[in-house]
Design an enzyme around this catalytic site. Sequence first.
Site, PDB file in Angstrom:
ATOM      1  N   MET A   1       0.839  -1.184   0.000  1.00 20.12           N
ATOM      2  CA  MET A   1       0.000   0.000   0.000  1.00 20.12           C
ATOM      3  C   MET A   1       0.875   1.234   0.000  1.00 20.12           C
ATOM      4  O   MET A   1       2.000   1.193   0.475  1.00 20.12           O
ATOM      5  CB  MET A   1      -0.911   0.006   1.217  1.00 20.12           C
ATOM      6  N   CYS A   2       0.333   2.325  -0.522  1.00 20.58           N
ATOM      7  CA  CYS A   2       1.168   3.507  -0.700  1.00 20.58           C
ATOM      8  C   CYS A   2       0.376   4.778  -0.460  1.00 20.58           C
ATOM      9  O   CYS A   2      -0.849   4.782  -0.405  1.00 20.58           O
ATOM     10  CB  CYS A   2       1.741   3.539  -2.117  1.00 20.58           C
ATOM     11  N   GLY A   3       1.138   5.865  -0.335  1.00 22.99           N
ATOM     12  CA  GLY A   3       0.565   7.196  -0.348  1.00 22.99           C
ATOM     13  C   GLY A   3       0.913   7.856  -1.664  1.00 22.99           C
ATOM     14  O   GLY A   3       2.031   7.709  -2.170  1.00 22.99           O
ATOM     15  N   THR A  61       4.848   7.350  -1.304  1.00 18.54           N
ATOM     16  CA  THR A  61       5.393   6.676  -0.127  1.00 18.54           C
ATOM     17  C   THR A  61       4.931   5.228  -0.196  1.00 18.54           C
ATOM     18  O   THR A  61       3.864   4.940  -0.747  1.00 18.54           O
ATOM     19  CB  THR A  61       4.904   7.322   1.182  1.00 18.54           C
TER      20      THR A  61
END
Length: 596
Positions: A1-3, A61
């Site tokens: 998962m990421c930003g 991120t």
Amino acid sequence: MCGIFFSLSASGAVLPNEETCCLLRKRGPDNYHVHSVEHKITNPRSSNEEPIAVQLTFVSTVLSMRGGYLVPQPLVDPTTQSVLCYNGDAWKISGEPIQGNDAELIFKLLLQAINHPSKATSSADSSTNAVQGVLALISSISGPFAFVFYDAINSKLFFTRDSLGRRSLLQGVNESGAFKLCSLCDGTSSTHFSEVETDGVYVVDLEHAIFQNNSIATKSAGTPSFDASCIQTLLWEHNASDLPLRPRNPVPPMNKSIPEGEAPPLTVETTAVKELEHNLRQSLAMRIQNVREPPTASSGSNVKVAVLFSGGLDCTLLARLSHEILPKEEVIDLLNVAFENPRVAAAAKSKGDATGSVYESCPDRITGRAAFAELQRVCPDRNWRFVAVDVPYQETLAHRETVKRLMRPHNTEMDLSIACALYFASRGQGLAFDSRQLDAQPMQYATSARVLLSGLGADELFAGYSRHGAAFSRDGFAGLIDEINLDVSRLGKRNLGRDNRVIAHWGREARFPFLDEEFVSWVVQLPVWEKCGFGTPLPPADSPEAGLDSEKKALRLVALRLGMTNVAREKKRAIQFGSRTAKMEKSKVKGTDALT
């Protein structure tokens, strides 16, 4: 998962502010990177003007969950300069399970789609074919996602969320005229941000993107502002093969058939109930098998999977099925949150009932401990760890502004009460009670699990809300079907983006087995009398099914099949009331009231 953060600006690179950077790093603590591209845009409204130099800025991120190594983002192709910021979990592509890192594979397939379009007679045809190729790939992904993809070959920007909206992505144009996309609101105000809708794939043709002086602020500064009207929406269609430039919605239309005469009985032996258990088990297995060791394993905690655990039917069913999938030596954490609610405490004191713990008297704590005991009884060879997450009122106040910041642009009392419960539950800190050491003193504990299981979606799919019963009483099967259909259709708009922003703050990823595309597709095609008990014959008084509520009856029957006789009879309770986050200061407040 990421930003994810992306900006398109005619006034130089626009980065997220410091606060947003910090919040994005909380979502993705394993990697942070920025990539910028300059692109020349011709204003189609004026052939005399010089091309505008715009800056595309990509920030990612990463919370590394898939594959055997960290894959930094944004992903950049050195040959074409195309860029991908990807936040998701692709479990399958074209029905085939993915081995390794999903972001790398999706980027590779996107590059193939734009590099090798089918035979075209012109550059326009080539560009159209490239778009069709990108849409075909997006349509083939099973799993939650939100992403931003820059096709440098054809000068196009794609952004989207999956059709169920399981990952957050917001969009807006700020005061200086820059177009932004972000996993959360960039800045303290939500004025310029709204959820990216889950109705399709969005495309900006950068050869024809419109920048104009359309505000006082930009006119005075002489900086062109992005015109959002140039964003093209390519709508999801279930039968997309019949329509050009349409991504395929994996979820078919709702089965709206109504029984002729009386509906058949719904029992533990009904074929649909057995298939439900099988299909839910498959969906869950994809989400909890082969989870990477958490980075905190060296501290002594090696838990990989935790359950957001109220003790209700949906989450306990996931815990029970997880027991059959995960190795016996793996501990499963059950995260149960309870709040000190000063209004409830004062009312109890005035009645002389203020004895015992304010946390242990919370409805979800009571059901949580009961379900914990039943799991121990039914699955004695598993070490279940019940984590009692107790939240004092002062701690709620200390974190309230952060929660409000994360959940924006959602801004109601109900949003806040639900978001608070999810925020503290997913933090995963509390007193730990191990099923193999029940006589030991509970210890302060923080889960190392990066995967959090949520039962979200079960109420919508299987008619778990009181309004479903009201709809049946009012309009029979037709009214019930319409109510379920409405709930399923607005899942992404109402809940999932907000919940993703709040839970991901702790560097953890919520996974929703009830919202797997194949599972949802199977459920919506079931006749309504195989999902719930409304309108079905009552079982004999001495049968195991006697006394089961009609809401989510199919799931209750699965729980019975798995030996969870008490959990099968648990009533539905909203998280904000079960954990007591609702109406902390005032009793006369509505969930729909806007926060001040």
